[in-house]
Design a protein around this motif. Structure first.
Motif, short mmCIF file in Angstrom:
data_model
loop_
_atom_site.label_atom_id
_atom_site.label_comp_id
_atom_site.label_asym_id
_atom_site.label_seq_id
_atom_site.Cartn_x
_atom_site.Cartn_y
_atom_site.Cartn_z
N SER A 183 0.82 -1.22 0.00
CA SER A 183 0.00 0.00 0.00
C SER A 183 0.85 1.26 0.00
O SER A 183 0.32 2.36 0.19
N ARG A 188 -3.21 2.86 0.31
CA ARG A 188 -4.34 1.93 0.36
C ARG A 188 -4.00 0.74 -0.51
O ARG A 188 -3.38 0.88 -1.55
N SER A 217 -5.27 -1.77 8.46
CA SER A 217 -6.28 -0.76 8.10
C SER A 217 -6.10 -0.25 6.67
O SER A 217 -6.99 0.45 6.16
N LYS A 218 -5.00 -0.59 6.03
CA LYS A 218 -4.74 -0.13 4.66
C LYS A 218 -5.33 -1.04 3.60
O LYS A 218 -5.30 -0.71 2.41
N HIS A 220 -8.44 -2.61 1.77
CA HIS A 220 -9.81 -2.13 1.57
C HIS A 220 -10.67 -3.05 0.70
O HIS A 220 -11.82 -2.69 0.44
N ARG A 221 -10.12 -4.19 0.27
CA ARG A 221 -10.93 -5.03 -0.61
C ARG A 221 -10.69 -6.51 -0.35
O ARG A 221 -10.76 -7.33 -1.27
N ILE A 239 -11.56 -3.22 12.21
CA ILE A 239 -10.90 -2.76 10.99
C ILE A 239 -11.47 -3.49 9.77
O ILE A 239 -11.77 -2.88 8.75
N GLU A 242 -14.91 -2.16 9.00
CA GLU A 242 -14.94 -0.82 8.42
C GLU A 242 -14.35 -0.77 7.01
O GLU A 242 -14.81 0.00 6.17
N ARG A 243 -13.31 -1.60 6.75
CA ARG A 243 -12.58 -1.47 5.49
C ARG A 243 -13.01 -2.49 4.42
O ARG A 243 -13.01 -2.18 3.24
N SER A 244 -13.36 -3.72 4.83
CA SER A 244 -13.56 -4.78 3.84
C SER A 244 -14.88 -5.52 3.96
O SER A 244 -15.05 -6.56 3.33
N SER A 245 -15.81 -5.02 4.73
CA SER A 245 -17.05 -5.77 4.94
C SER A 245 -17.83 -5.97 3.65
O SER A 245 -18.55 -6.97 3.50
#
Length: 439
Positions: A183, A188, A217-218, A220-221, A239, A242-245
């Protein structure tokens, strides 16, 4: 009179290129190089990028002449056709001394540097079982390898979709350095699958590390994350929520006896993640973590568990009993459990009734693998319930431990049971049952 007609050509000469490439796909490097010498058409087909999208390179610790040639060929072709590469797997087979590791590091530096310059298609990288905590990895060589790998991951971070560094066994700081490389260009990472099982050194309480949380936390997918339970915390679950759900489908979690696993994780954190990630399935793999109080802290009912594997690896413990786990913990997953593996030395503790009741209560259970002390009659009862559609198992693999050297009578009974349910086994089941003396 002379015959001026063209010589008859083999039907292979008219084979379409797409078919020829498909045939070449199944050839190893040596046969491909020989085939390329046949004619120009075959040579052109052999240089097709589609043939060089996947590559496995094995570094042999104690190579024979044949293995050395195989390695050199794989390395040469990887460099020659590296621009086409999409999936790269590096294997380290039986590394045995520091000079070998030094050679591995030097070759990998050159290879990664070359691919970093010429390749824009790589989506999958696997380098498993590096075991960087072993003494054969001298500090300078280890540091240089991690530096080279981090630089490569940084360069490929905008295209990599899958990374497998299982068994790297590195420090917390080194591990986060490598993961952060994915990232570092945009702060990200959109990689979708990561395997960091046994990535960190043994005994590390990764779950309490702010550096690890900052690193995770970086991402996202993420769709699939494979890691150890010593990474799990309320912070990590938050985390992921918030980021990958929106993408998260699978968590594969290994819990080993030598990894810290006594942290308190809230059922509410699991429930919040499951609510935001409705496609999520969790698979647990326990190695010698068998005691009920240990498992009860981990196997919370809010977790959407799909698969559980409990392995004691032939170890027995007089203070341990399996019955509470079968009767109190596992039934909580009756609605979602699809796969159950039990490899136990249950030290003659009879579990027939409890195990059968658990199987019947799990309405979606498809796969059962059991190595344990059981009575042969358990198999007859299980198959009878399956024949009556009281469970939906499609795979049954059982190793019945016995304390006797001679298991002739048990084998005879199993043969009788097979004949009784042959119609069911042959038509609907993947079935394998044997006895195994444990004297």
């Amino acid at each position: 009179m002379e015959d001026d007609s063209e010589p008859e050509q083999s039907s292979w000469a008219y084979l379409p290129d797409v078919c020829l490439r498909h045939v070449f796909h199944w050839l190893d490097d040596r046969d491909r190089s020989r085939a390329a010498l046949v004619c120009k058409k075959w040579s052109c087909a052999m240089h097709s990028g589609s043939l060089w999208r996947c590559r496995t390179i094995t570094f042999y610790g104690q190579p024979s002449r044949a293995r050395t040639l195989e390695f050199q060929s794989a390395l040469w072709y990887t460099k020659k056709f590296g621009k086409y590469l999409k999936h790269l797997e590096i294997k380290l087979s039986n590394p045995y001394n520091t000079p070998f590791i030094k050679k591995f590091q030097v070759i990998m530096r050159g290879l990664l540097s070359h691919l970093g310059k010429c390749n824009s298609h790589l989506v999958s990288l696997s380098i498993k079982y590096l075991e960087l905590d072993c003494l054969i990895w001298r500090n300078v060589v280890r540091a240089q390898f991690i530096k080279n790998l981090a630089a490569f991951l940084k360069r490929m971070s905008n295209q990599l979709d899958y990374l497998n560094l299982k068994g790297a066994r590195i420090t917390l700081e080194e591990g986060c350095e490598l993961l952060n490389s994915l990232s570092s260009l945009t702060n990200r990472s959109f990689i979708s699958e990561i395997n960091i099982e046994d990535f960190f050194s043994l005994h590390l309480s990764v779950y309490s590390s702010a550096l690890f949380h900052q690193t995770m936390s970086k991402f996202h997918r993420l769709t699939i994350l494979t890691f150890n339970y010593n990474c799990i915390s309320d912070e990590l679950l938050d985390i992921l929520r918030e980021r990958s759900s929106h993408s998260l489908c699978t968590l594969n979690i290994k819990c080993h006896i030598h990894d810290p696993h006594g942290q308190a994780v809230s059922g509410m954190s699991w429930a919040n993640l499951a609510k935001r990630a409705p496609k999520l399935n969790v698979n647990f793999f326990f190695e010698r973590v068998m005691k009920h109080d240990h498992l009860a802290r981990i196997l919370l009912e809010e977790i959407p568990v799909r698969s559980i594997s409990l392995r004691s690896c032939y170890f027995s413990d007089p203070d341990w009993t399996m019955r509470p786990t079968l009767t109190n913990l596992l039934p909580a997953y009756w609605h979602g459990l699809q796969k159950l593996t039990l490899e136990l030395n249950n030290d003659h503790e009879l579990l027939d009734n409890e195990l059968l009741q658990l199987i019947l209560s799990c309405k979606r259970l498809l796969f059962l693998k059991v190595w344990a002390f059981l009575s042969v009659s358990f198999m007859e009862r299980l198959l009878q319930n399956r024949a009556e559609r009281k469970c939906i198992l499609t795979t049954i693999k059982v190793r019945i431990y016995t304390a006797q050297d001679d298991s002739t009578e048990e084998e005879r009974l199993l043969a009788d049971i097979y004949r009784k349910f042959k119609y069911l086994i042959d038509s609907e089941l993947n079935y394998f049952v044997i006895t195994y003396p444990m004297v």
